[in-house]
Design a protein around this motif. Sequence first.
Motif, PDB file in Angstrom:
ATOM      1  N   SER A 382       0.831  -1.209   0.000  1.00  0.00           N
ATOM      2  CA  SER A 382       0.000   0.000   0.000  1.00  0.00           C
ATOM      3  C   SER A 382       0.861   1.253   0.000  1.00  0.00           C
ATOM      4  CB  SER A 382      -0.950   0.000   1.199  1.00  0.00           C
ATOM      5  OG  SER A 382      -0.244   0.027   2.427  1.00  0.00           O
ATOM      6  N   MET A 383       1.933   1.259   0.798  1.00  0.00           N
ATOM      7  CA  MET A 383       2.823   2.421   0.809  1.00  0.00           C
ATOM      8  C   MET A 383       3.533   2.587  -0.528  1.00  0.00           C
ATOM      9  SD  MET A 383       4.521   2.630   4.627  1.00  0.00           S
ATOM     10  CE  MET A 383       5.022   0.906   4.760  1.00  0.00           C
ATOM     11  N   LEU A 384       3.879   1.477  -1.157  1.00  0.00           N
ATOM     12  CA  LEU A 384       4.584   1.529  -2.435  1.00  0.00           C
ATOM     13  C   LEU A 384       3.685   2.070  -3.545  1.00  0.00           C
ATOM     14  CD1 LEU A 384       6.969   0.786  -4.324  1.00  0.00           C
ATOM     15  CD2 LEU A 384       5.948  -1.500  -4.514  1.00  0.00           C
ATOM     16  N   THR A 385       2.512   1.498  -3.702  1.00  0.00           N
ATOM     17  CA  THR A 385       1.675   1.847  -4.853  1.00  0.00           C
ATOM     18  C   THR A 385       0.825   3.098  -4.620  1.00  0.00           C
ATOM     19  OG1 THR A 385      -0.010   0.279  -4.069  1.00  0.00           O
ATOM     20  CG2 THR A 385       1.574  -0.520  -5.695  1.00  0.00           C
ATOM     21  N   ALA A 386       0.065   3.129  -3.524  1.00  0.00           N
ATOM     22  CA  ALA A 386      -0.814   4.274  -3.261  1.00  0.00           C
ATOM     23  C   ALA A 386      -0.040   5.480  -2.742  1.00  0.00           C
ATOM     24  CB  ALA A 386      -1.910   3.889  -2.256  1.00  0.00           C
ATOM     25  N   GLY A 387       1.144   5.239  -2.167  1.00  0.00           N
ATOM     26  CA  GLY A 387       1.946   6.324  -1.621  1.00  0.00           C
ATOM     27  C   GLY A 387       3.065   6.778  -2.538  1.00  0.00           C
ATOM     28  N   CYS A 389       4.014   5.744  -5.498  1.00  0.00           N
ATOM     29  CA  CYS A 389       3.679   5.917  -6.912  1.00  0.00           C
ATOM     30  C   CYS A 389       2.803   7.145  -7.142  1.00  0.00           C
ATOM     31  CB  CYS A 389       3.007   4.657  -7.460  1.00  0.00           C
ATOM     32  SG  CYS A 389       4.173   3.281  -7.672  1.00  0.00           S
ATOM     33  N   MET A 390       2.379   7.806  -6.071  1.00  0.00           N
ATOM     34  CA  MET A 390       1.796   9.145  -6.173  1.00  0.00           C
ATOM     35  C   MET A 390       2.887  10.199  -6.096  1.00  0.00           C
ATOM     36  SD  MET A 390      -1.520   9.699  -6.561  1.00  0.00           S
ATOM     37  CE  MET A 390      -1.830  11.274  -5.752  1.00  0.00           C
ATOM     38  N   ALA A 391       3.955   9.898  -5.341  1.00  0.00           N
ATOM     39  CA  ALA A 391       5.000  10.889  -5.079  1.00  0.00           C
ATOM     40  C   ALA A 391       6.146  10.827  -6.073  1.00  0.00           C
ATOM     41  CB  ALA A 391       5.539  10.694  -3.658  1.00  0.00           C
ATOM     42  N   ASN A 392       6.055   9.936  -7.065  1.00  0.00           N
ATOM     43  CA  ASN A 392       7.171   9.816  -8.010  1.00  0.00           C
ATOM     44  C   ASN A 392       6.918  10.655  -9.262  1.00  0.00           C
ATOM     45  OD1 ASN A 392       5.384   8.367  -9.629  1.00  0.00           O
ATOM     46  ND2 ASN A 392       6.148   6.380  -8.989  1.00  0.00           N
ATOM     47  N   GLY A 393       7.633  10.350 -10.330  1.00  0.00           N
ATOM     48  CA  GLY A 393       7.575  11.180 -11.536  1.00  0.00           C
ATOM     49  C   GLY A 393       6.592  10.720 -12.585  1.00  0.00           C
ATOM     50  N   GLY A 394       5.471  10.100 -12.200  1.00  0.00           N
ATOM     51  CA  GLY A 394       4.489   9.662 -13.180  1.00  0.00           C
ATOM     52  C   GLY A 394       4.783   8.279 -13.717  1.00  0.00           C
ATOM     53  N   SER A 412      -0.602  -2.058 -12.406  1.00  0.00           N
ATOM     54  CA  SER A 412      -1.980  -1.580 -12.545  1.00  0.00           C
ATOM     55  C   SER A 412      -2.341  -0.633 -11.415  1.00  0.00           C
ATOM     56  CB  SER A 412      -2.950  -2.765 -12.574  1.00  0.00           C
ATOM     57  OG  SER A 412      -2.768  -3.605 -11.445  1.00  0.00           O
ATOM     58  N   TYR A 413      -1.954  -0.958 -10.190  1.00  0.00           N
ATOM     59  CA  TYR A 413      -2.229  -0.070  -9.063  1.00  0.00           C
ATOM     60  C   TYR A 413      -1.409   1.220  -9.177  1.00  0.00           C
ATOM     61  CZ  TYR A 413      -4.535  -4.082  -6.921  1.00  0.00           C
ATOM     62  OH  TYR A 413      -5.387  -5.133  -6.666  1.00  0.00           O
ATOM     63  N   ALA A 414      -0.169   1.075  -9.615  1.00  0.00           N
ATOM     64  CA  ALA A 414       0.682   2.258  -9.776  1.00  0.00           C
ATOM     65  C   ALA A 414       0.089   3.228 -10.781  1.00  0.00           C
ATOM     66  CB  ALA A 414       2.087   1.837 -10.211  1.00  0.00           C
ATOM     67  N   GLN A 415      -0.491   2.698 -11.838  1.00  0.00           N
ATOM     68  CA  GLN A 415      -1.082   3.558 -12.850  1.00  0.00           C
ATOM     69  C   GLN A 415      -2.350   4.257 -12.358  1.00  0.00           C
ATOM     70  OE1 GLN A 415      -0.080   4.514 -16.181  1.00  0.00           O
ATOM     71  NE2 GLN A 415       1.764   3.956 -15.083  1.00  0.00           N
TER      72      GLN A 415
END
Length: 437
Positions: A382-387, A389-394, A412-415
């Motif tokens: 959850s921290m990786l994808t919802a967190g 992957c929101m704070a990275n460069g798209g 899929s979650y990252a997108q």
Amino acid sequence: MNKLKETKLLGFPLWMFLILFVVMIFVAAKDIMLSNMVGALCFALVVGTLLGWVGDHIPVWNTWFGGGMLFTCLAAGALNTFNLIGQGAKDALNTFNGTTGFLDLYILVLITGSVLSVDRKMLIRSFAGYIPTIIAGVACALGLAGIVGAVTGVGALEAIMTYAIPIMGGGNGAGIQPMSKMWAAATGGDASTWFASAFAIISLGNLVAVFCSALLNKLGQAKPSLTGNGQLMKGFENVGSNDPAASIKPGPMDYATGLVLGLFCYNLATLYANHISIINNHLDLGFTIHQFAFMVILVAILNISNILPPEIRAGAKGMQMFFVKYMSFPLMITVGIGTNLSDYAKVFTNPANLLIIIATVAGAMIGTYLMGMVFKFYPVESMLTAGLCMANGGGSGDVQCLGAANRMEMMSYAQISSRIGGAIMLVVASFFFGRFL
């Protein structure tokens, strides 16, 4: 020494691959490399694969700093920053990644394989709690950035609007570019002024997110109870054992079928996003939903409906594994070649800048951890994808973060984070800019 003699890269003995590497670097440095897709793909495959292999074998770096994925991206950035290859080679690689669509191809293959590999019941339940988890991460990221901004003297609102909102905004094209226009409309200033600063900030935010992704991977190894090893939701550990597709070993035709399915779904999603979607084409909300978000929904519907034969789903999964194994490092070359390392250095001129950026990324992780527990999500995932992957460069940041965490199957979650979450951030930015500037 014996181990090096036995090492093979893409099937080539290491000594032979080194020759390929030297030749490609030479022709790129002399700017006589083919300027089309053939030249770009050859350079990316040869140079990217070797640099990725080196990065994966550097002690400490391979454990804590993202290994070959981040190393390849930074090395490509160095090739660009110090002009170690010619402008024609740079343009070819940038075009291949952007206009030609290599990044899009990589992501669509991973979306197709990853969504079709998830148990249908888990897919429905996890998606239902995923957006609230993203929103919790955004709220915590903005709040913690504001606190650190107030403490350091930058100012709470300044920290939120100049640092946290760009970092959480979904990258460049769908994030800070439209945000810069919102800023210009609210202030009457030049959009490029805000954009230049925001680009440097999201570049370093992406770097921090990738580093934190590698830390999450180590956390999962140290505390196995905190991770589903690529599975988001608790309680579905053995659901894949009865899936007929899991027992199928895909052949060449199945790979082709999986690729065609992914390409078709992306084309259909793009058609819908550009010409049919009510949100994108008929409502003036100040933002649009990216085609990848619609593609995730489309492939999820195909999974939930259970209309696809097991062979097709196995082929899609096989293509995903092929791209993850052999195309990740080449992709990082095409992503990194558009990076200027001086953008990272600009942010270090003021320690407060770095503190606010770190606080934003940390806040995203804390918020998604807390809300993820409510929906029975594994903390690491959850921290990786919802967190992160929101704070990275798209889109490119998603690849870097998932690669550093060894969880590419969660694309899929990252997108959803980068695309739907990015759209949410445009609404947030519109509110803050309109209310406080």
